[in-house]
Scaffold this motif. Structure first.
Motif, PDB file in Angstrom:
ATOM      1  N   THR A  92     -10.088  -1.632  -0.806  1.00 13.43           N
ATOM      2  CA  THR A  92     -10.165  -0.312  -1.413  1.00 13.43           C
ATOM      3  C   THR A  92      -8.787   0.338  -1.367  1.00 13.43           C
ATOM      4  O   THR A  92      -7.857  -0.192  -0.750  1.00 13.43           O
ATOM      5  CB  THR A  92     -11.157   0.584  -0.649  1.00 13.43           C
ATOM      6  OG1 THR A  92     -10.708   0.712   0.714  1.00 13.43           O
ATOM      7  CG2 THR A  92     -12.553  -0.027  -0.658  1.00 13.43           C
ATOM      8  N   VAL A  93      -8.641   1.470  -1.995  1.00 17.73           N
ATOM      9  CA  VAL A  93      -7.420   2.250  -1.904  1.00 17.73           C
ATOM     10  C   VAL A  93      -7.485   3.030  -0.600  1.00 17.73           C
ATOM     11  O   VAL A  93      -8.401   3.843  -0.425  1.00 17.73           O
ATOM     12  CB  VAL A  93      -7.277   3.209  -3.093  1.00 17.73           C
ATOM     13  CG1 VAL A  93      -5.988   4.019  -2.956  1.00 17.73           C
ATOM     14  CG2 VAL A  93      -7.310   2.448  -4.409  1.00 17.73           C
TER      15      VAL A  93
ATOM     16  N   ARG B 258      -8.918   6.709  -0.045  1.00 14.72           N
ATOM     17  CA  ARG B 258      -9.527   7.137  -1.309  1.00 14.72           C
ATOM     18  C   ARG B 258     -10.954   6.609  -1.479  1.00 14.72           C
ATOM     19  O   ARG B 258     -11.471   6.628  -2.597  1.00 14.72           O
ATOM     20  CB  ARG B 258      -8.669   6.658  -2.485  1.00 14.72           C
ATOM     21  CG  ARG B 258      -7.245   7.172  -2.462  1.00 14.72           C
ATOM     22  CD  ARG B 258      -7.169   8.650  -2.734  1.00 14.72           C
ATOM     23  NE  ARG B 258      -5.813   9.166  -2.703  1.00 14.72           N
ATOM     24  CZ  ARG B 258      -5.059   9.332  -3.785  1.00 14.72           C
ATOM     25  NH1 ARG B 258      -5.511   8.984  -4.961  1.00 14.72           N
ATOM     26  NH2 ARG B 258      -3.844   9.812  -3.667  1.00 14.72           N
ATOM     27  N   SER B 259     -11.572   6.061  -0.442  1.00 22.71           N
ATOM     28  CA  SER B 259     -12.920   5.520  -0.594  1.00 22.71           C
ATOM     29  C   SER B 259     -13.874   6.181   0.392  1.00 22.71           C
ATOM     30  O   SER B 259     -13.457   6.661   1.447  1.00 22.71           O
ATOM     31  CB  SER B 259     -12.920   4.002  -0.379  1.00 22.71           C
ATOM     32  OG  SER B 259     -12.522   3.678   0.935  1.00 22.71           O
TER      33      SER B 259
ATOM     34  N   TYR C 231       0.834  -1.199   0.000  1.00 21.77           N
ATOM     35  CA  TYR C 231       0.000   0.000   0.000  1.00 21.77           C
ATOM     36  C   TYR C 231       0.875   1.258   0.000  1.00 21.77           C
ATOM     37  O   TYR C 231       1.815   1.370   0.782  1.00 21.77           O
ATOM     38  CB  TYR C 231      -0.915   0.034   1.215  1.00 21.77           C
ATOM     39  CG  TYR C 231      -2.022  -0.990   1.161  1.00 21.77           C
ATOM     40  CD1 TYR C 231      -2.031  -2.082   2.009  1.00 21.77           C
ATOM     41  CD2 TYR C 231      -3.070  -0.840   0.253  1.00 21.77           C
ATOM     42  CE1 TYR C 231      -3.039  -3.020   1.972  1.00 21.77           C
ATOM     43  CE2 TYR C 231      -4.089  -1.773   0.203  1.00 21.77           C
ATOM     44  CZ  TYR C 231      -4.078  -2.858   1.060  1.00 21.77           C
ATOM     45  OH  TYR C 231      -5.083  -3.780   1.011  1.00 21.77           O
TER      46      TYR C 231
ATOM     47  N   ARG D 107     -19.044  -5.328  -5.434  1.00 20.64           N
ATOM     48  CA  ARG D 107     -17.775  -5.451  -6.173  1.00 20.64           C
ATOM     49  C   ARG D 107     -17.255  -4.094  -6.606  1.00 20.64           C
ATOM     50  O   ARG D 107     -16.044  -3.853  -6.613  1.00 20.64           O
ATOM     51  CB  ARG D 107     -17.980  -6.313  -7.417  1.00 20.64           C
ATOM     52  CG  ARG D 107     -18.201  -7.761  -7.177  1.00 20.64           C
ATOM     53  CD  ARG D 107     -18.328  -8.492  -8.495  1.00 20.64           C
ATOM     54  NE  ARG D 107     -17.132  -8.399  -9.313  1.00 20.64           N
ATOM     55  CZ  ARG D 107     -16.982  -8.983 -10.479  1.00 20.64           C
ATOM     56  NH1 ARG D 107     -17.971  -9.711 -10.978  1.00 20.64           N
ATOM     57  NH2 ARG D 107     -15.880  -8.858 -11.170  1.00 20.64           N
ATOM     58  N   SER D 108     -18.154  -3.217  -6.947  1.00 21.06           N
ATOM     59  CA  SER D 108     -17.750  -1.930  -7.508  1.00 21.06           C
ATOM     60  C   SER D 108     -17.026  -1.052  -6.499  1.00 21.06           C
ATOM     61  O   SER D 108     -16.393  -0.067  -6.875  1.00 21.06           O
ATOM     62  CB  SER D 108     -18.978  -1.188  -8.049  1.00 21.06           C
ATOM     63  OG  SER D 108     -19.887  -0.903  -7.003  1.00 21.06           O
ATOM     64  N   SER D 109     -17.110  -1.377  -5.217  1.00 20.50           N
ATOM     65  CA  SER D 109     -16.467  -0.563  -4.187  1.00 20.50           C
ATOM     66  C   SER D 109     -14.966  -0.829  -4.080  1.00 20.50           C
ATOM     67  O   SER D 109     -14.263  -0.060  -3.440  1.00 20.50           O
ATOM     68  CB  SER D 109     -17.118  -0.818  -2.830  1.00 20.50           C
ATOM     69  OG  SER D 109     -18.478  -0.429  -2.836  1.00 20.50           O
ATOM     70  N   TYR D 110     -14.473  -1.902  -4.688  1.00 17.88           N
ATOM     71  CA  TYR D 110     -13.113  -2.364  -4.443  1.00 17.88           C
ATOM     72  C   TYR D 110     -12.216  -2.218  -5.663  1.00 17.88           C
ATOM     73  O   TYR D 110     -12.646  -2.422  -6.798  1.00 17.88           O
ATOM     74  CB  TYR D 110     -13.132  -3.807  -3.946  1.00 17.88           C
ATOM     75  CG  TYR D 110     -13.825  -3.897  -2.607  1.00 17.88           C
ATOM     76  CD1 TYR D 110     -15.198  -4.086  -2.521  1.00 17.88           C
ATOM     77  CD2 TYR D 110     -13.108  -3.708  -1.416  1.00 17.88           C
ATOM     78  CE1 TYR D 110     -15.851  -4.108  -1.300  1.00 17.88           C
ATOM     79  CE2 TYR D 110     -13.749  -3.735  -0.196  1.00 17.88           C
ATOM     80  CZ  TYR D 110     -15.120  -3.931  -0.148  1.00 17.88           C
ATOM     81  OH  TYR D 110     -15.752  -3.945   1.071  1.00 17.88           O
ATOM     82  N   THR D 111     -10.965  -1.874  -5.367  1.00 16.23           N
ATOM     83  CA  THR D 111      -9.979  -1.654  -6.422  1.00 16.23           C
ATOM     84  C   THR D 111      -9.009  -2.813  -6.559  1.00 16.23           C
ATOM     85  O   THR D 111      -8.644  -3.187  -7.667  1.00 16.23           O
ATOM     86  CB  THR D 111      -9.179  -0.367  -6.128  1.00 16.23           C
ATOM     87  OG1 THR D 111     -10.076   0.732  -6.074  1.00 16.23           O
ATOM     88  CG2 THR D 111      -8.110  -0.112  -7.165  1.00 16.23           C
ATOM     89  N   TYR D 112      -8.584  -3.366  -5.450  1.00 15.40           N
ATOM     90  CA  TYR D 112      -7.561  -4.412  -5.472  1.00 15.40           C
ATOM     91  C   TYR D 112      -8.190  -5.776  -5.177  1.00 15.40           C
ATOM     92  O   TYR D 112      -9.053  -5.898  -4.303  1.00 15.40           O
ATOM     93  CB  TYR D 112      -6.483  -4.122  -4.434  1.00 15.40           C
ATOM     94  CG  TYR D 112      -5.804  -2.789  -4.612  1.00 15.40           C
ATOM     95  CD1 TYR D 112      -5.889  -1.812  -3.633  1.00 15.40           C
ATOM     96  CD2 TYR D 112      -5.073  -2.514  -5.769  1.00 15.40           C
ATOM     97  CE1 TYR D 112      -5.266  -0.588  -3.794  1.00 15.40           C
ATOM     98  CE2 TYR D 112      -4.447  -1.287  -5.937  1.00 15.40           C
ATOM     99  CZ  TYR D 112      -4.554  -0.328  -4.946  1.00 15.40           C
ATOM    100  OH  TYR D 112      -3.946   0.882  -5.112  1.00 15.40           O
ATOM    101  N   TRP D 113      -7.705  -6.781  -5.884  1.00 21.22           N
ATOM    102  CA  TRP D 113      -8.231  -8.133  -5.756  1.00 21.22           C
ATOM    103  C   TRP D 113      -7.092  -9.142  -5.708  1.00 21.22           C
ATOM    104  O   TRP D 113      -6.072  -8.976  -6.378  1.00 21.22           O
ATOM    105  CB  TRP D 113      -9.136  -8.471  -6.947  1.00 21.22           C
ATOM    106  CG  TRP D 113     -10.378  -7.646  -6.980  1.00 21.22           C
ATOM    107  CD1 TRP D 113     -10.526  -6.395  -7.504  1.00 21.22           C
ATOM    108  CD2 TRP D 113     -11.648  -8.004  -6.435  1.00 21.22           C
ATOM    109  NE1 TRP D 113     -11.803  -5.955  -7.315  1.00 21.22           N
ATOM    110  CE2 TRP D 113     -12.521  -6.924  -6.655  1.00 21.22           C
ATOM    111  CE3 TRP D 113     -12.140  -9.133  -5.764  1.00 21.22           C
ATOM    112  CZ2 TRP D 113     -13.855  -6.940  -6.254  1.00 21.22           C
ATOM    113  CZ3 TRP D 113     -13.461  -9.145  -5.361  1.00 21.22           C
ATOM    114  CH2 TRP D 113     -14.299  -8.058  -5.607  1.00 21.22           C
TER     115      TRP D 113
END
Length: 129
Positions: A99-100, A103-104, A27, A113-119
Protein backbone atom coordinates in the motif's frame (compact mmCIF):
# COMPACT_ATOMS: atom_id res chain seq x y z
CA UNK A 1 9.28 5.99 -7.71
CA UNK A 2 8.37 2.91 -5.68
CA UNK A 3 9.92 -0.35 -6.81
CA UNK A 4 9.16 -3.85 -5.57
CA UNK A 5 11.57 -6.47 -6.87
CA UNK A 6 10.84 -10.13 -6.19
CA UNK A 7 13.40 -12.93 -6.29
CA UNK A 8 13.84 -16.47 -5.06
CA UNK A 9 11.42 -18.34 -7.28
CA UNK A 10 12.36 -21.55 -9.03
CA UNK A 11 11.51 -25.19 -9.59
CA UNK A 12 11.25 -27.59 -6.68
CA UNK A 13 9.91 -31.07 -6.06
CA UNK A 14 6.84 -31.88 -4.00
CA UNK A 15 7.57 -31.32 -0.33
CA UNK A 16 10.40 -28.90 -1.04
CA UNK A 17 10.92 -25.35 0.22
CA UNK A 18 11.63 -21.94 -1.25
CA UNK A 19 12.09 -18.49 0.22
CA UNK A 20 10.88 -15.54 -1.80
CA UNK A 21 12.22 -12.04 -1.26
CA UNK A 22 10.75 -8.66 -2.16
CA UNK A 23 13.10 -5.69 -1.99
CA UNK A 24 11.19 -2.42 -1.62
CA UNK A 25 12.53 1.03 -2.40
CA UNK A 26 11.51 4.54 -3.36
CA UNK A 27 8.80 5.23 -0.83
CA UNK A 28 8.03 8.93 -0.52
CA UNK A 29 5.56 8.76 2.35
CA UNK A 30 5.90 7.19 5.78
CA UNK A 31 3.37 5.77 8.21
CA UNK A 32 1.08 2.78 8.37
CA UNK A 33 1.37 0.32 5.52
CA UNK A 34 0.47 -3.20 4.48
CA UNK A 35 2.53 -5.57 2.35
CA UNK A 36 1.46 -8.88 0.93
CA UNK A 37 2.24 -11.80 -1.30
CA UNK A 38 -0.19 -12.77 -4.04
CA UNK A 39 -0.03 -15.55 -6.58
CA UNK A 40 -1.62 -16.25 -9.93
CA UNK A 41 -1.74 -19.60 -11.66
CA UNK A 42 -2.50 -19.83 -15.41
CA UNK A 43 -6.19 -19.30 -16.04
CA UNK A 44 -6.93 -18.33 -12.46
CA UNK A 45 -7.53 -15.14 -10.55
CA UNK A 46 -4.73 -13.53 -8.60
CA UNK A 47 -5.19 -14.52 -4.96
CA UNK A 48 -3.81 -13.22 -1.71
CA UNK A 49 -1.46 -15.65 0.03
CA UNK A 50 -0.13 -13.79 3.06
CA UNK A 51 -0.07 -10.24 4.35
CA UNK A 52 1.41 -8.25 7.18
CA UNK A 53 1.28 -4.65 8.25
CA UNK A 54 3.48 -2.19 10.08
CA UNK A 55 1.61 -3.06 13.30
CA UNK A 56 2.81 -6.69 12.88
CA UNK A 57 -0.62 -8.09 12.08
CA UNK A 58 -0.33 -11.19 9.90
CA UNK A 59 -2.87 -13.21 7.96
CA UNK A 60 -2.60 -16.23 5.68
CA UNK A 61 -4.87 -17.77 3.11
CA UNK A 62 -6.35 -21.05 4.36
CA UNK A 63 -4.55 -22.95 1.62
CA UNK A 64 -1.10 -21.99 2.94
CA UNK A 65 -1.71 -21.67 6.69
CA UNK A 66 0.90 -23.68 8.57
CA UNK A 67 3.19 -24.05 5.55
CA UNK A 68 4.06 -20.46 4.59
CA UNK A 69 5.57 -17.74 6.78
CA UNK A 70 5.63 -14.05 5.93
CA UNK A 71 8.27 -11.84 7.52
CA UNK A 72 9.96 -8.49 7.01
CA UNK A 73 13.45 -7.22 7.62
CA UNK A 74 12.90 -3.54 8.31
CA UNK A 75 16.61 -2.72 8.13
CA UNK A 76 16.77 -4.11 4.59
CA UNK A 77 13.22 -3.03 3.68
CA UNK A 78 12.68 -6.53 2.37
CA UNK A 79 9.61 -8.75 2.65
CA UNK A 80 10.02 -12.52 2.69
CA UNK A 81 7.81 -15.54 2.12
CA UNK A 82 9.15 -18.83 3.44
CA UNK A 83 7.30 -21.65 1.71
CA UNK A 84 7.55 -25.19 3.05
CA UNK A 85 5.98 -28.51 2.09
CA UNK A 86 5.21 -27.24 -1.39
CA UNK A 87 2.72 -29.02 -3.63
CA UNK A 88 1.82 -28.69 -7.33
CA UNK A 89 -1.17 -26.55 -6.25
CA UNK A 90 1.34 -23.88 -5.18
CA UNK A 91 2.66 -23.52 -8.74
CA UNK A 92 2.07 -19.92 -9.78
CA UNK A 93 3.63 -16.54 -10.43
CA UNK A 94 4.13 -14.89 -7.05
CA UNK A 95 3.80 -11.14 -6.67
CA UNK A 96 4.72 -8.74 -3.90
CA UNK A 97 2.38 -5.83 -3.20
CA UNK A 98 2.36 -2.76 -1.01
CA UNK A 99 0.00 0.00 0.00
CA UNK A 100 1.01 3.65 -0.02
CA UNK A 101 2.50 4.29 3.44
CA UNK A 102 0.26 6.53 5.51
CA UNK A 103 -2.52 6.41 2.92
CA UNK A 104 -4.37 3.14 3.65
CA UNK A 105 -6.97 2.05 6.16
CA UNK A 106 -5.58 -0.05 8.96
CA UNK A 107 -5.80 -3.79 8.29
CA UNK A 108 -8.61 -3.49 5.82
CA UNK A 109 -8.98 -6.40 3.38
CA UNK A 110 -5.31 -7.36 3.60
CA UNK A 111 -5.66 -10.25 1.12
CA UNK A 112 -7.64 -8.29 -1.44
CA UNK A 113 -5.98 -7.05 -4.63
CA UNK A 114 -7.93 -3.84 -4.43
CA UNK A 115 -6.16 -2.84 -1.20
CA UNK A 116 -2.75 -2.50 -2.88
CA UNK A 117 -1.22 0.19 -5.04
CA UNK A 118 2.28 -1.03 -5.81
CA UNK A 119 3.16 -4.36 -7.40
CA UNK A 120 6.34 -6.17 -8.33
CA UNK A 121 6.96 -7.96 -11.60
CA UNK A 122 6.57 -11.43 -10.12
CA UNK A 123 8.71 -14.51 -9.63
CA UNK A 124 7.72 -17.96 -10.89
CA UNK A 125 7.37 -20.93 -8.56
CA UNK A 126 6.96 -24.38 -10.09
CA UNK A 127 6.39 -27.51 -8.02
CA UNK A 128 6.62 -30.89 -9.71
CA UNK A 129 6.85 -34.54 -8.82
Amino acid sequence: QVRLVESGGGSVQIGGSLRLSCAASGYTYSGYFMMAWFRQAPGKEREGVAARDSDSHIVYADSVEGRFTISKDNAKNTLYLQMNNLSPADTAMYYCASTVPGRSDRWRLPLSRSSYTYWGQGTQVTVSS
